[in-house]
Design a protein around this motif. Structure first.
Motif, mmCIF file in Angstrom:
data_model
loop_
_atom_site.group_PDB
_atom_site.id
_atom_site.type_symbol
_atom_site.label_atom_id
_atom_site.label_comp_id
_atom_site.label_asym_id
_atom_site.label_seq_id
_atom_site.Cartn_x
_atom_site.Cartn_y
_atom_site.Cartn_z
ATOM 1 N N ILE A 1 50.337 32.373 40.644
ATOM 2 C CA ILE A 1 51.231 33.216 39.837
ATOM 3 C C ILE A 1 50.525 33.552 38.529
ATOM 4 N N ASP A 2 49.966 32.551 37.875
ATOM 5 C CA ASP A 2 49.213 32.833 36.646
ATOM 6 C C ASP A 2 47.925 33.594 36.936
ATOM 7 N N ALA A 3 47.290 33.299 38.071
ATOM 8 C CA ALA A 3 46.022 33.970 38.385
ATOM 9 C C ALA A 3 46.215 35.485 38.536
ATOM 10 N N PHE A 4 47.371 35.880 39.074
ATOM 11 C CA PHE A 4 47.625 37.311 39.299
ATOM 12 C C PHE A 4 48.509 37.937 38.218
ATOM 13 N N HIS A 5 48.803 37.186 37.167
ATOM 14 C CA HIS A 5 49.585 37.734 36.047
ATOM 15 C C HIS A 5 48.744 38.829 35.366
ATOM 16 N N PRO A 6 49.380 39.950 34.989
ATOM 17 C CA PRO A 6 48.578 41.066 34.434
ATOM 18 C C PRO A 6 47.797 40.711 33.178
ATOM 19 N N GLN A 7 48.255 39.743 32.400
ATOM 20 C CA GLN A 7 47.536 39.378 31.167
ATOM 21 C C GLN A 7 46.526 38.255 31.380
ATOM 22 N N THR A 8 46.267 37.889 32.615
ATOM 23 C CA THR A 8 45.243 36.865 32.872
ATOM 24 C C THR A 8 43.924 37.578 33.097
ATOM 25 N N ILE A 9 43.021 37.453 32.105
ATOM 26 C CA ILE A 9 41.763 38.193 32.162
ATOM 27 C C ILE A 9 40.579 37.248 31.964
ATOM 28 N N LEU A 10 39.430 37.717 32.409
ATOM 29 C CA LEU A 10 38.174 37.020 32.152
ATOM 30 C C LEU A 10 37.535 37.750 30.978
#
Ligand SMILES: Nc1nc2c(c(=O)[nH]1)N[C@H]1C(S)=C(S)[C@@H](COP(=O)(O)O)O[C@H]1N2
Ligand SMILES: [Mo]
Length: 245
Positions: free
Chosen positions: A171-180
């Motif tokens: 869920i966090d991995a695909f959250h829109p604000q989860t960026i590298l």
């Protein structure tokens, strides 16, 4: 329609009593923030973290934990401007990847100005840019059964010199604000803040935002990672694995 006002007035107390996000949250600064936490707990994990204006950025953004991995391997990569650095993506994926910084910069980018909240009681607002983690995971293709994404870092931390690691669920991995993120405040990430690449996972506390990410691993379970609690601080100091804010 549920408005914030009637939630606070009629349902607020009950919701707060049973709300994990509340008990895990850092010290609240204002009633407005209290309302925001409450709203997030109601709207769920897909809700976005607040984004700020450029002029709201903190003049100073401190570093915490490792400020320079200072290993021979890292120093060699840094000396060369990270031209030879590659992000490894593996584990339960269909196509293991080895990505250069140029390749990560060529992916669609997201920039966001957010507030970092450290569990030690400080916060700072900064701008971060990089590809969404989702972009990279889609390139690699998760295999059936993958449940968590683990970040393996370049720094060996603490007395026992264990490489820092962290993990998040999908869920966090695909959250829109989860960026590298490879850029901070419109400048390539400095060594203190995790060069050349760090995780920004904006709905989580600071220690989840792995700096110096070298390898991303998709796993079915956290049992085989460190001592099994999913992260460096979780394993050595009992921090919560789910540090949602
Ligand atoms: N690899 C690595 N990542 C890390 C840490 C660290 O020591 N090593 N510290 C964590 C903690 S506790 C915080 S608050 C943030 C600090 O990020 P900053 O140095 O950019 O402020 O990084 C997190 N990610
Ligand atoms: Mo932190």
């Amino acid at each position: 329609m549920i408005t914030r006002r009637n939630l606070i007035v009629t349902g607020g107390a009950t919701l707060l009593a049973g709300c994990d996000a509340w008990s895990n949250s850092p010290i609240l600064l204002s009633a407005e923030e209290a309302n925001r936490y409450l709203q997030r707990s109601v709207t769920g994990r897909a809700a976005l973290a607040r984004e700020f204006r450029p002029d709201q950025r903190s003049p100073r953004f401190r570093t915490n934990g490792t400020a320079n991995p200072n290993t021979p391997e890292y120093n060699a990569l840094a000396a060369n401007g990270f031209a030879d650095w590659r992000l490894q993506v593996g584990g339960m994926v269909q196509r293991p990847l080895s990505l250069s910084l140029a390749q990560l910069r060529a992916l669609p980018q997201r920039a966001q100005i957010t507030r970092h909240d450290c569990v030690e009681g400080w916060s700072a607002i900064g701008k971060w840019q990089g590809p969404q983690l989702e972009q990279v995971l889609r390139l690699a293709g998760l295999r059936d059964g993958a449940r968590y994404i683990v970040f393996h870092c370049a720094d060996v931390f603490g007395q026992r010199k264990i490489p820092y690691y962290e993990s998040i669920d999908l869920i966090d991995a695909f959250h829109p604000q989860t960026i590298l993120a490879w850029s901070m405040n419109d400048t390539p990430l400095g060594v203190g803040h995790g060069a050349p690449l760090r995780l920004r996972v904006e709905r989580q506390l600071g220690y989840k935002h792995a700096k110096y990410v070298m390898r991303i691993e998709a796993v079915a379970s956290l049992d085989g990672i460190g001592r099994g609690k999913g992260g460096f601080w979780e394993d050595i100091a009992g921090y919560e694995w789910y540090a949602g804010i």
